[in-house]
Write a protein that holds these residues in place. Structure first.
Motif, mmCIF file in Angstrom:
data_model
loop_
_atom_site.group_PDB
_atom_site.id
_atom_site.type_symbol
_atom_site.label_atom_id
_atom_site.label_comp_id
_atom_site.label_asym_id
_atom_site.label_seq_id
_atom_site.Cartn_x
_atom_site.Cartn_y
_atom_site.Cartn_z
ATOM 1 N N LEU A 12 0.814 -1.213 0.000
ATOM 2 C CA LEU A 12 0.000 0.000 0.000
ATOM 3 C C LEU A 12 0.850 1.266 0.000
ATOM 4 O O LEU A 12 0.310 2.368 -0.118
ATOM 5 C CB LEU A 12 -0.920 0.013 1.227
ATOM 6 C CG LEU A 12 -2.082 -0.982 1.193
ATOM 7 C CD1 LEU A 12 -2.741 -1.072 2.564
ATOM 8 C CD2 LEU A 12 -3.105 -0.566 0.141
ATOM 9 N N ARG A 13 2.179 1.097 0.121
ATOM 10 C CA ARG A 13 3.045 2.274 0.240
ATOM 11 C C ARG A 13 4.259 2.279 -0.681
ATOM 12 O O ARG A 13 4.787 3.341 -0.986
ATOM 13 C CB ARG A 13 3.524 2.411 1.695
ATOM 14 C CG ARG A 13 2.385 2.751 2.651
ATOM 15 C CD ARG A 13 2.850 2.766 4.108
ATOM 16 N NE ARG A 13 1.782 3.191 4.984
ATOM 17 C CZ ARG A 13 0.825 2.397 5.440
ATOM 18 N NH1 ARG A 13 0.826 1.120 5.100
ATOM 19 N NH2 ARG A 13 -0.137 2.860 6.228
ATOM 20 N N VAL A 14 4.700 1.123 -1.121
ATOM 21 C CA VAL A 14 5.955 1.083 -1.900
ATOM 22 C C VAL A 14 5.738 1.599 -3.319
ATOM 23 O O VAL A 14 4.621 1.587 -3.843
ATOM 24 C CB VAL A 14 6.526 -0.354 -1.978
ATOM 25 C CG1 VAL A 14 6.817 -0.902 -0.591
ATOM 26 C CG2 VAL A 14 5.590 -1.275 -2.750
ATOM 27 N N ASP A 15 6.825 2.078 -3.912
ATOM 28 C CA ASP A 15 6.830 2.416 -5.332
ATOM 29 C C ASP A 15 7.244 1.173 -6.110
ATOM 30 O O ASP A 15 8.325 0.628 -5.888
ATOM 31 C CB ASP A 15 7.813 3.551 -5.604
ATOM 32 C CG ASP A 15 7.364 4.865 -4.977
ATOM 33 O OD1 ASP A 15 6.150 5.100 -4.941
ATOM 34 O OD2 ASP A 15 8.236 5.631 -4.518
ATOM 35 N N VAL A 16 6.389 0.725 -7.001
ATOM 36 C CA VAL A 16 6.673 -0.474 -7.784
ATOM 37 C C VAL A 16 7.592 -0.116 -8.946
ATOM 38 O O VAL A 16 7.247 0.745 -9.766
ATOM 39 C CB VAL A 16 5.369 -1.105 -8.321
ATOM 40 C CG1 VAL A 16 5.676 -2.282 -9.231
ATOM 41 C CG2 VAL A 16 4.481 -1.538 -7.155
ATOM 42 N N PRO A 17 8.759 -0.747 -9.035
ATOM 43 C CA PRO A 17 9.682 -0.426 -10.132
ATOM 44 C C PRO A 17 9.229 -1.049 -11.442
ATOM 45 O O PRO A 17 8.454 -2.004 -11.471
ATOM 46 C CB PRO A 17 11.003 -1.040 -9.655
ATOM 47 C CG PRO A 17 10.584 -2.190 -8.787
ATOM 48 C CD PRO A 17 9.323 -1.746 -8.106
ATOM 49 N N GLY A 18 9.753 -0.507 -12.542
ATOM 50 C CA GLY A 18 9.461 -1.074 -13.847
ATOM 51 C C GLY A 18 8.047 -0.780 -14.313
ATOM 52 O O GLY A 18 7.357 0.104 -13.795
ATOM 53 N N SER A 19 7.595 -1.555 -15.289
ATOM 54 C CA SER A 19 6.252 -1.385 -15.861
ATOM 55 C C SER A 19 5.568 -2.744 -15.987
ATOM 56 O O SER A 19 5.359 -3.253 -17.101
ATOM 57 C CB SER A 19 6.343 -0.714 -17.235
ATOM 58 O OG SER A 19 6.969 0.543 -17.153
ATOM 59 N N PRO A 20 5.238 -3.369 -14.853
ATOM 60 C CA PRO A 20 4.625 -4.704 -14.928
ATOM 61 C C PRO A 20 3.302 -4.674 -15.678
ATOM 62 O O PRO A 20 2.494 -3.757 -15.498
ATOM 63 C CB PRO A 20 4.428 -5.077 -13.457
ATOM 64 C CG PRO A 20 4.428 -3.776 -12.721
ATOM 65 C CD PRO A 20 5.360 -2.884 -13.470
ATOM 66 N N ARG A 21 3.120 -5.686 -16.508
ATOM 67 C CA ARG A 21 1.914 -5.774 -17.338
ATOM 68 C C ARG A 21 0.810 -6.566 -16.641
ATOM 69 O O ARG A 21 -0.366 -6.317 -16.856
ATOM 70 C CB ARG A 21 2.291 -6.432 -18.666
ATOM 71 C CG ARG A 21 1.144 -6.656 -19.619
ATOM 72 C CD ARG A 21 1.634 -7.168 -20.966
ATOM 73 N NE ARG A 21 0.521 -7.583 -21.800
ATOM 74 C CZ ARG A 21 0.345 -8.810 -22.258
ATOM 75 N NH1 ARG A 21 1.220 -9.752 -21.971
ATOM 76 N NH2 ARG A 21 -0.689 -9.107 -23.023
ATOM 77 N N ARG A 22 1.229 -7.540 -15.836
ATOM 78 C CA ARG A 22 0.254 -8.399 -15.168
ATOM 79 C C ARG A 22 0.480 -8.389 -13.650
ATOM 80 O O ARG A 22 1.620 -8.320 -13.194
ATOM 81 C CB ARG A 22 0.362 -9.844 -15.672
ATOM 82 C CG ARG A 22 0.201 -10.021 -17.167
ATOM 83 C CD ARG A 22 0.141 -11.509 -17.535
ATOM 84 N NE ARG A 22 0.193 -11.747 -18.963
ATOM 85 C CZ ARG A 22 -0.846 -11.668 -19.795
ATOM 86 N NH1 ARG A 22 -2.028 -11.306 -19.326
ATOM 87 N NH2 ARG A 22 -0.701 -11.934 -21.078
ATOM 88 N N LEU A 23 -0.612 -8.481 -12.922
ATOM 89 C CA LEU A 23 -0.572 -8.721 -11.479
ATOM 90 C C LEU A 23 -1.057 -10.143 -11.250
ATOM 91 O O LEU A 23 -2.167 -10.500 -11.662
ATOM 92 C CB LEU A 23 -1.478 -7.730 -10.737
ATOM 93 C CG LEU A 23 -1.752 -8.019 -9.257
ATOM 94 C CD1 LEU A 23 -0.478 -7.884 -8.426
ATOM 95 C CD2 LEU A 23 -2.837 -7.091 -8.712
ATOM 96 N N VAL A 24 -0.215 -10.972 -10.635
ATOM 97 C CA VAL A 24 -0.602 -12.345 -10.301
ATOM 98 C C VAL A 24 -0.182 -12.563 -8.855
ATOM 99 O O VAL A 24 1.000 -12.442 -8.523
ATOM 100 C CB VAL A 24 0.085 -13.384 -11.218
ATOM 101 C CG1 VAL A 24 -0.452 -14.783 -10.916
ATOM 102 C CG2 VAL A 24 -0.131 -13.038 -12.689
ATOM 103 N N ALA A 25 -1.147 -12.872 -7.986
ATOM 104 C CA ALA A 25 -0.798 -12.902 -6.568
ATOM 105 C C ALA A 25 -1.794 -13.699 -5.746
ATOM 106 O O ALA A 25 -2.985 -13.784 -6.071
ATOM 107 C CB ALA A 25 -0.730 -11.469 -6.015
ATOM 108 N N ASN A 26 -1.262 -14.288 -4.680
ATOM 109 C CA ASN A 26 -2.070 -14.826 -3.590
ATOM 110 C C ASN A 26 -2.090 -13.730 -2.543
ATOM 111 O O ASN A 26 -1.199 -13.639 -1.703
ATOM 112 C CB ASN A 26 -1.426 -16.114 -3.055
ATOM 113 C CG ASN A 26 -2.091 -16.623 -1.794
ATOM 114 O OD1 ASN A 26 -3.232 -16.277 -1.488
ATOM 115 N ND2 ASN A 26 -1.377 -17.444 -1.038
ATOM 116 N N LEU A 27 -3.090 -12.863 -2.630
ATOM 117 C CA LEU A 27 -3.093 -11.655 -1.798
ATOM 118 C C LEU A 27 -3.385 -11.965 -0.340
ATOM 119 O O LEU A 27 -4.199 -12.842 -0.040
ATOM 120 C CB LEU A 27 -4.137 -10.668 -2.315
ATOM 121 C CG LEU A 27 -3.853 -9.987 -3.655
ATOM 122 C CD1 LEU A 27 -5.027 -9.102 -4.047
ATOM 123 C CD2 LEU A 27 -2.574 -9.169 -3.593
ATOM 124 N N PRO A 28 -2.744 -11.242 0.580
ATOM 125 C CA PRO A 28 -3.124 -11.356 1.991
ATOM 126 C C PRO A 28 -4.600 -11.011 2.141
ATOM 127 O O PRO A 28 -5.032 -9.924 1.741
ATOM 128 C CB PRO A 28 -2.225 -10.309 2.674
ATOM 129 C CG PRO A 28 -1.088 -10.104 1.738
ATOM 130 C CD PRO A 28 -1.655 -10.273 0.360
#
Length: 273
Positions: free
Chosen positions: A105-121
């Motif tokens: 909720l606070r970090v700056d995400v580097p790069g330009s990711p095209r997809r989000l794939v996650a097992n979210l908390p």
């Protein structure tokens, strides 16, 4: 590539003297077939830049790397963030992985990711999703695993029983659908809730950032008193019941409707009026 199974997950946890915590939503996937199903459903292709949130001990991370993705993983637990590159190097030497230690909720995400794939908390899945969709404009698709009732709410259409504030806000960014259930038995520890996959495809946003803020304020007010007609539920935020009625009529929306009956476009029309 060898993926992590129950024995490997427990061994990795033991090296950190790690006891999974409910506070951080730590339920680790221990089944390689489930990991590959998620990666396939997410349509990950070689060379894709993928953002993963909450990689934990690396089950899904390894599956994404196996598919040829370049992975940026955001992990809030410092111990897990430090262990993950070592795990990947041991099982997939030289694989393209960047680990960012911090709160999604606070970090700056580097790069330009095209997809989000996650097992979210699961305890912060909706805020994390909405934050990432707002702050990482390069994201075109997402496939996330969340608590079943939360996922159903995110993907719900107007008029359904579970349609609510998350449904409207998520629809601002694009199209959502459920993409299959996940057994409790593929996790360690076994959670006491059911899990579901939710898929997203970005669409053109219907309004400006300023309009989004105003629209979301109306959405919060409408679903904060969801049993009331909108002219009453929006009275405080718009000044009075009469003012709310006038604004809604100007937007072409019936003031006697309830929030669960409106699309994101109709909430935006009220904000614009």
């Amino acid at each position: 590539m060898a993926l992590l199974g129950p024995a490997e997950i427990r061994d990795l946890a033991a090296t950190l003297d790690l006891q999974p915590t409910k506070k951080l939503g730590q339920n680790f996937v221990v089944d390689g077939n489930t990991v590959r199903k998620i990666v396939k459903t997410a349509r990950v292709e070689p060379g894709d830049e993928v953002l993963e949130v909450g990689p934990g001990l690396g089950s899904l991370t390894l599956g994404l790397l196996e598919a040829g993705a370049r992975v940026t993983a955001v992990e809030i637990d410092t111990r897990l963030a430090e262990l993950l590159p070592r795990t990947v190097e041991a099982l997939a030497p030289g694989a393209p992985l960047v680990v960012v230690t911090g709160d999604a909720l606070r970090v700056d995400v580097p790069g330009s990711p095209r997809r989000l794939v996650a097992n979210l908390p699961y305890n912060v899945s909706v805020p994390v999703l909405l934050h990432l969709l707002e702050t990482v404009p390069s994201l075109e698709t997402a496939l996330v695993m969340v608590q079943a009732e939360v996922g159903q709410r995110i993907a719900a259409p107007p008029g359904s029983k579970v349609y609510g504030s998350p449904s409207v806000k998520a629809a601002w960014y694009g199209r959502w659908s459920t993409a299959g259930s996940v057994s409790r038995q593929v996790f360690w520890p076994v959670p006491n809730v059911d899990s579901i996959l939710v898929a997203f495809e970005r669409a053109e946003r219907p309004g400006t950032d300023e309009e989004r803020v105003r629209t979301f304020a109306l959405v919060d007010a409408a679903f904060g008193q969801r049993r009331k007609m909108l002219r009453q539920a929006l009275a405080e935020v718009l000044g009075s019941s009469a003012a709310a009625s006038a604004r809604m009529e100007a937007a072409g929306v019936d003031p006697t409707l309830r929030g669960e009956q409106l699309t994101v476009a109709e909430f935006l029309a009220i904000a614009r009026s």
